[in-house]
Design an enzyme around this catalytic site. Structure first.
Site, PDB file in Angstrom:
ATOM      1  N   CYS A 169      17.478  20.876   9.062  1.00 20.38           N
ATOM      2  CA  CYS A 169      18.847  20.606   8.599  1.00 20.38           C
ATOM      3  C   CYS A 169      18.887  19.339   7.753  1.00 20.38           C
ATOM      4  O   CYS A 169      19.524  19.298   6.699  1.00 20.38           O
ATOM      5  CB  CYS A 169      19.801  20.458   9.784  1.00 20.38           C
ATOM      6  SG  CYS A 169      19.955  21.951  10.792  1.00 20.38           S
ATOM      7  N   ASP A 170      18.203  18.314   8.219  1.00 20.07           N
ATOM      8  CA  ASP A 170      18.115  17.054   7.484  1.00 20.07           C
ATOM      9  C   ASP A 170      17.562  17.299   6.088  1.00 20.07           C
ATOM     10  O   ASP A 170      18.151  16.885   5.085  1.00 20.07           O
ATOM     11  CB  ASP A 170      17.226  16.085   8.272  1.00 20.07           C
ATOM     12  CG  ASP A 170      17.016  14.759   7.576  1.00 20.07           C
ATOM     13  OD1 ASP A 170      17.615  13.761   8.021  1.00 20.07           O
ATOM     14  OD2 ASP A 170      16.229  14.712   6.598  1.00 20.07           O
TER      15      ASP A 170
END
Length: 165
Positions: free
Chosen positions: A58-59
């Site tokens: 996600c990062d």
């Protein structure tokens, strides 16, 4: 639509969306705990549905769209997760993310239900990308089959660039 999380099948709540359909309505929570109605989000937009900003994929995904957003004209990118708005703001500050707006679905889970991205077993959103034109029509939809994998960046970016003519 079947997705897995680390190989285990998950149940998605809601119906999957398809290109050509209208983006459904929903309410999210903004950085100051304010209600953000879908009708308030005007123009062309991209919704990144992610499980949690504090995870590696996600990062990387939100950072990649943040970097690419510098070239977008008239397109707003939103990252939607179940993370609390305070955690989202902390992550954005630490990651230097300024071009992607973060919104939370933690309160009502309306976004997850409306887009078919709410994972019943985890109470998180599955990874998906929705590109929406200025009239609210979906021009690109991707539900990533394995939650722990990246979306097809090239396809999403091509759909975004197509919005710009």
């Amino acid at each position: 639509m079947q997705v897995t999380f680390k190989g285990t099948p998950m149940t998605l709540i809601g119906q999957p969306l398809k290109p050509g359909e209208q983006m459904p309505g929903f309410t999210l929570c903004g950085p100051e705990l304010e209600k953000v109605e879908s009708e308030m989000l005007t123009g062309s937009k991209v919704f990144l549905s992610v499980p949690s900003l504090d995870t590696g994929v996600c990062d990387a995904q939100v950072r990649r769209f943040n970097q690419a957003a510098a070239a977008f004209r008239g397109v707003t990118v939103y990252a939607v997760s179940m993370d609390l708005p305070f955690a989202q703001a902390r992550w954005c500050g630490a990651a230097g993310v300024e071009r992607v707006r973060v919104l939370s679905d933690f309160r009502e889970r309306e976004f997850g239900k409306a887009t078919g991205t709410l994972i019943k077993e985890l109470g998180l959103l599955t990874r998906a990308v929705f590109v929406v034109d200025g009239q609210g029509r979906l021009t690109h939809v991707e539900y990533v089959g394995e939650v722990a994998q990246h979306p097809d960046y090239d396809a999403a970016l091509a759909a975004i660039h197509a919005l710009q003519g």
